[in-house]
Each structure stands twice: as C-alpha cells, then as structure tokens.
Motif scaffolding. Structure first.
Motif, PDB file in Angstrom:
ATOM      1  N   ALA A  63       3.084  10.700  12.541  1.00 51.83           N
ATOM      2  CA  ALA A  63       3.140  10.354  11.122  1.00 51.83           C
ATOM      3  C   ALA A  63       2.523   8.973  10.923  1.00 51.83           C
ATOM      4  N   ILE A  64       2.012   8.722   9.752  1.00 55.05           N
ATOM      5  CA  ILE A  64       1.425   7.425   9.431  1.00 55.05           C
ATOM      6  C   ILE A  64       2.282   6.739   8.381  1.00 55.05           C
ATOM      7  N   SER A  65       2.171   5.433   8.314  1.00 57.76           N
ATOM      8  CA  SER A  65       2.935   4.688   7.306  1.00 57.76           C
ATOM      9  C   SER A  65       2.271   4.848   5.941  1.00 57.76           C
ATOM     10  N   TYR A  66       3.027   4.493   4.913  1.00 57.76           N
ATOM     11  CA  TYR A  66       2.449   4.549   3.572  1.00 57.76           C
ATOM     12  C   TYR A  66       1.227   3.637   3.484  1.00 57.76           C
ATOM     13  N   ARG A  67       1.286   2.479   4.112  1.00 59.72           N
ATOM     14  CA  ARG A  67       0.161   1.542   4.058  1.00 59.72           C
ATOM     15  C   ARG A  67      -1.080   2.139   4.708  1.00 59.72           C
ATOM     16  N   GLU A  68      -0.901   2.822   5.860  1.00 62.50           N
ATOM     17  CA  GLU A  68      -2.047   3.411   6.551  1.00 62.50           C
ATOM     18  C   GLU A  68      -2.708   4.518   5.738  1.00 62.50           C
ATOM     19  N   SER A  69      -1.968   5.112   4.820  1.00 64.82           N
ATOM     20  CA  SER A  69      -2.533   6.211   4.028  1.00 64.82           C
ATOM     21  C   SER A  69      -3.414   5.722   2.894  1.00 64.82           C
ATOM     22  N   PHE A  70      -3.394   4.405   2.633  1.00 67.06           N
ATOM     23  CA  PHE A  70      -4.204   3.864   1.544  1.00 67.06           C
ATOM     24  C   PHE A  70      -5.655   3.696   1.999  1.00 67.06           C
ATOM     25  N   HIS A  71      -6.577   3.802   1.061  1.00 67.46           N
ATOM     26  CA  HIS A  71      -7.972   3.470   1.333  1.00 67.46           C
ATOM     27  C   HIS A  71      -8.069   1.990   1.709  1.00 67.46           C
ATOM     28  N   PRO A  72      -8.963   1.616   2.624  1.00 64.69           N
ATOM     29  CA  PRO A  72      -9.048   0.212   3.055  1.00 64.69           C
ATOM     30  C   PRO A  72      -9.164  -0.784   1.898  1.00 64.69           C
ATOM     31  N   GLN A  73      -9.898  -0.455   0.850  1.00 67.91           N
ATOM     32  CA  GLN A  73     -10.017  -1.391  -0.271  1.00 67.91           C
ATOM     33  C   GLN A  73      -8.699  -1.504  -1.027  1.00 67.91           C
ATOM     34  N   VAL A  74      -8.014  -0.360  -1.202  1.00 63.66           N
ATOM     35  CA  VAL A  74      -6.692  -0.395  -1.844  1.00 63.66           C
ATOM     36  C   VAL A  74      -5.709  -1.152  -0.960  1.00 63.66           C
ATOM     37  N   ARG A  75      -5.811  -0.944   0.340  1.00 67.52           N
ATOM     38  CA  ARG A  75      -4.908  -1.598   1.279  1.00 67.52           C
ATOM     39  C   ARG A  75      -5.044  -3.113   1.206  1.00 67.52           C
ATOM     40  N   SER A  76      -6.264  -3.585   1.053  1.00 64.29           N
ATOM     41  CA  SER A  76      -6.482  -5.029   0.976  1.00 64.29           C
ATOM     42  C   SER A  76      -5.792  -5.630  -0.251  1.00 64.29           C
ATOM     43  N   GLY A  77      -5.951  -4.967  -1.385  1.00 63.69           N
ATOM     44  CA  GLY A  77      -5.275  -5.454  -2.584  1.00 63.69           C
ATOM     45  C   GLY A  77      -3.770  -5.339  -2.500  1.00 63.69           C
ATOM     46  N   PHE A  78      -3.295  -4.270  -1.878  1.00 62.73           N
ATOM     47  CA  PHE A  78      -1.854  -4.079  -1.723  1.00 62.73           C
ATOM     48  C   PHE A  78      -1.260  -5.176  -0.846  1.00 62.73           C
ATOM     49  N   ASP A  79      -1.949  -5.516   0.257  1.00 62.90           N
ATOM     50  CA  ASP A  79      -1.427  -6.523   1.176  1.00 62.90           C
ATOM     51  C   ASP A  79      -1.242  -7.872   0.496  1.00 62.90           C
ATOM     52  N   SER A  80      -2.167  -8.227  -0.390  1.00 58.95           N
ATOM     53  CA  SER A  80      -2.059  -9.526  -1.067  1.00 58.95           C
ATOM     54  C   SER A  80      -0.807  -9.611  -1.930  1.00 58.95           C
ATOM     55  N   ARG A  81      -0.369  -8.485  -2.464  1.00 57.15           N
ATOM     56  CA  ARG A  81       0.849  -8.460  -3.273  1.00 57.15           C
ATOM     57  C   ARG A  81       2.086  -8.294  -2.411  1.00 57.15           C
ATOM     58  N   ALA A  82       1.970  -7.487  -1.354  1.00 53.50           N
ATOM     59  CA  ALA A  82       3.118  -7.248  -0.485  1.00 53.50           C
ATOM     60  C   ALA A  82       3.533  -8.489   0.284  1.00 53.50           C
ATOM     61  N   ASP A  83       2.605  -9.420   0.498  1.00 51.54           N
ATOM     62  CA  ASP A  83       2.951 -10.666   1.191  1.00 51.54           C
ATOM     63  C   ASP A  83       3.972 -11.477   0.408  1.00 51.54           C
ATOM     64  N   ARG A  84       4.020 -11.274  -0.901  1.00 57.38           N
ATOM     65  CA  ARG A  84       4.970 -12.020  -1.739  1.00 57.38           C
ATOM     66  C   ARG A  84       6.193 -11.185  -2.096  1.00 57.38           C
ATOM     67  N   GLN A  85       6.215  -9.925  -1.670  1.00 55.18           N
ATOM     68  CA  GLN A  85       7.316  -9.031  -2.021  1.00 55.18           C
ATOM     69  C   GLN A  85       7.825  -8.340  -0.749  1.00 55.18           C
ATOM     70  N   PRO A  86       8.907  -8.851  -0.147  1.00 52.08           N
ATOM     71  CA  PRO A  86       9.421  -8.249   1.094  1.00 52.08           C
ATOM     72  C   PRO A  86       9.783  -6.771   0.943  1.00 52.08           C
ATOM     73  N   LEU A  87      10.331  -6.381  -0.206  1.00 56.75           N
ATOM     74  CA  LEU A  87      10.704  -4.982  -0.398  1.00 56.75           C
ATOM     75  C   LEU A  87       9.462  -4.084  -0.433  1.00 56.75           C
ATOM     76  N   LEU A  88       8.400  -4.603  -1.024  1.00 59.35           N
ATOM     77  CA  LEU A  88       7.156  -3.848  -1.070  1.00 59.35           C
ATOM     78  C   LEU A  88       6.578  -3.685   0.332  1.00 59.35           C
ATOM     79  N   ARG A  89       6.683  -4.743   1.142  1.00 60.61           N
ATOM     80  CA  ARG A  89       6.218  -4.669   2.521  1.00 60.61           C
ATOM     81  C   ARG A  89       7.045  -3.676   3.323  1.00 60.61           C
ATOM     82  N   ALA A  90       8.366  -3.674   3.116  1.00 58.78           N
ATOM     83  CA  ALA A  90       9.234  -2.739   3.831  1.00 58.78           C
ATOM     84  C   ALA A  90       8.898  -1.298   3.458  1.00 58.78           C
TER      85      ALA A  90
END
Length: 368
Positions: A63-90
């Motif tokens: 199985a893959i994580s939710y983050r791994e299922s994102f397109h690389p460009q979407v993943r990059s934008g998601f990471d910038s927001r998840a760094d400030r939101q621990p629940l989003l990262r979890a």
C-alpha cells in the motif's frame, strides 16, 4: 536498401534457409559475400510483475501513503502546507485505504503499460516484435543485440522511472516519478500515463536460441527462466538462458543492476583487440580461489580479474575500456549476496555470468 523483397526471384534448387538469407542480404543492400552473415540466434523475453495479488489487496507492504498517491507537483504544494500543520502531515503519512478508485488506477496503469508503452519500447526503441502484452505480462522477440537493453527498459517502464532517460532521449519516451510521458507519432503532442510506481517491481525470463531450435522447447525454457528470476533471484530480477545449437545451455540469474555490467562485459569481450581467452583463463584459476574464505577472496578477486582481462587485450583495447573498473564491478557483483541471494557460491555465479557474456560477444555466432 534499394531492393524490395518482392523483387527478388525464387532461388530454384536451394533450401528455404539459403533463399531467406539471400533475400534479406539483397534487401539490406549486402553484397552477399562471406564477410556479411546473418545472425542465426534470436532472443525472447517474458516479463511479469511481482506480487500483483498483494498490490490489488493493498496489504501494508504494497500500500502507498496518501502523500505518495499525489502527483509530484501537487505533492510539492501539499508539503509546504503540511509543514505547518502536524495533523495534515499525519494524514498524509497514513497508508491509503484500498478502494475501487485504487483498483481503477492500477488497471489503467497496467493497460497503458501493456497496450502503449511496452509496444513502444520493443518496436520503436528496439528492433523487436511484441507477441503479447496484457496487464503486467509481456512476451516479445528481439535480436540478440537488443535483448538486454530492451529487458532493462521494459523493467524501468513498468515502474515509470528510468534515471538514465528521464528527459525522453530514447525516441521521445520519458519515465520519471512513476509516470510515462510519450511523444505521439505526430510529434506535436505528448501523452502522460501513470505507470505502476517506483516501488513496483517485475521479473523477467529471457532466452537466446538458435533459429532451428524447436519453438516448444524454447518456450519451455523461457517459462523456466521466468520462474528462476522469481525464485532463485528472489523477484525484481532477471534470468537469462542461452540454448546452444551444439548442445547444452548457459544460464545466469541476477538482480536488474547486473544488466549494465553484463552489457559492458559483452562489449569488452567482443571488442577488437580482445581475446575471448580472457574468459576461459579466468575459469581455470577461479577453481583455485578460496571460496570458503571471504576474507581472502575479496581482495584477490578484483586484482586477479583485472590481470586476466588486461593480459588478453591489446594496448588500444585497454585504452578504450576501463578494465580495472570492469574487474572491480565484476568482483563486487559476485561477492554481493543481494545480487544472487539464492546462489551463495560467488565464484560459481561469476563463472556463469562470464560464460553468458562470452557467448553473447562471439562474432561467429551466425555460423554456429
């Protein structure tokens, strides 16, 4: 070439093989002399994805994580927001639950791989013919010279990641981050396709056989080679068998990382100024090395390999090829338990590896 096949008259009194040779020689513009001979051997490959049942079941290992299922460009934008939101990262690090959409994504990836990408690799990037492709299975026939590169390219295409050609310099196919980007035949449009992902692996069996060998025997050997790749190679591996016309067979099983090494060794042994006795001499002294003493074998193997390979090459060949580097790579592969996990004898594996490379390097293969 200036001749068409239909322009060549039937050669009365000669058997079909001689006629076919003459047709091809004239079609290619050959002078038909003894200096230009057609290849008498051909290659076949059978590739199959690993652990497909587990991928479809979505167990923890595949199985893959939710983050791994994102397109690389979407993943990059998601990471910038998840760094400030621990629940989003979890949330992003959780394994994605199996769903009908996941099955559809896997089905679409396998469909694009088998119907589009596999044919492009075999027939556009190499001089082969795709016999069958469906889901994670591929059966193809290729010239011997193209067999190893095509095997490796299909493996990277299956995962959608080829570090050597991420920019599509092989006939317009780029493989990166689990996706395939293919330039369509018109040349003006690109097609983006999801592949199975960088964590997905595949195993491949391959056979080099004389054209007069019974096809049923070749297919049996091909299926056996695929099973060796999965069992003896512990999956994510290849197994290559050479069926010699004179009788007997050569076989080697290894991880995919050994394919470039096999190609380089074949190129060296087939180069001008290099005697194939380099392989035979190596086999003789391999018998005397202490295979039960890894502490003694490791420092000896690379230096002795380099010595034997260099003494059978003229100065120009030694200048054109990094012989000490090739010897070190051979020694490292032989002594790496991950390279041949279920064949513990390193020297035995090395002899099989070099035997296959020596056969593939023969210029006289067309006359055997």
């Amino acid at each position: 070439a200036h001749h068409r096949v239909e322009d060549v008259p039937f050669l009365a009194g000669q058997d079909d093989e001689a006629r076919n040779r003459r047709i091809v020689q004239r079609t290619l513009g050959s002078n038909g002399g003894d200096g230009e001979r057609l290849e008498s051997y051909y290659g076949m490959l059978l590739m199959d994805g690993d652990h497909m049942g587990a991928w479809l079941a979505g167990d923890d290992q595949h199985a893959i994580s939710y983050r791994e299922s994102f397109h690389p460009q979407v993943r990059s934008g998601f990471d910038s927001r998840a760094d400030r939101q621990p629940l989003l990262r979890a949330y992003a690090d959780q394994l994605r639950a199996m769903s009908p959409n996941r099955h559809l994504a896997i089905s679409a990836a396998l469909n694009d791989f088998s119907l589009v990408v596999a044919r492009h690799v075999v027939e556009s990037e190499h001089l082969g013919r795709l016999i069958y492709a469906g889901g994670d299975d591929v059966l193809a026939m290729l010239p011997v010279a193209d067999l190893l590169p095509a095997m490796l390219r299909l493996r990277t295409a299956y995962s959608g990641h080829d570090p050597a050609h991420v920019d599509g310099d092989l006939e317009g196919l780029a493989l990166k981050h689990g996706f395939a980007l293919l330039r369509e035949k018109s040349g003006n449009r690109w097609r983006l396709m999801r592949m199975m992902g960088e964590r997905a692996t595949a195993s491949c069996g391959a056979v080099v056989a004389h054209h007069q060998a019974p096809l049923s025997a070749v297919m049996r050997e091909l299926r056996t080679a695929e099973r060796r790749a999965k069992n003896e190679g512990a999956r994510d591996a290849f197994s290559l068998a050479v069926i010699k016309r004179s009788g007997g067979a050569l076989r080697v099983t290894a991880k995919w990382s050994a394919v470039p090494l096999l190609v380089d060794l074949r190129r060296f042994l087939g180069a001008d100024g290099v005697s194939r006795r380099a392989a035979y001499n190596t086999f003789e002294w391999l018998k005397d090395l202490p295979d039960d003493r890894p502490d003694l074998l490791a420092p000896l193997l690379a230096s002795l390999l380099a010595y034997q390979l260099e003494r059978q090459a003229d100065p120009l060949a030694r200048k054109e090829h990094d012989v000490p580097g090739l010897a070190r790579r051979l020694a490292d592969a032989a002594l790496d338990p991950q390279q041949h996990p279920r064949r513990p004898n390193a020297l035995d594996w090395l002899q099989h590896f070099m035997s296959v490379a020596e056969f593939l390097a023969r210029e006289t293969r067309s006359r055997e």
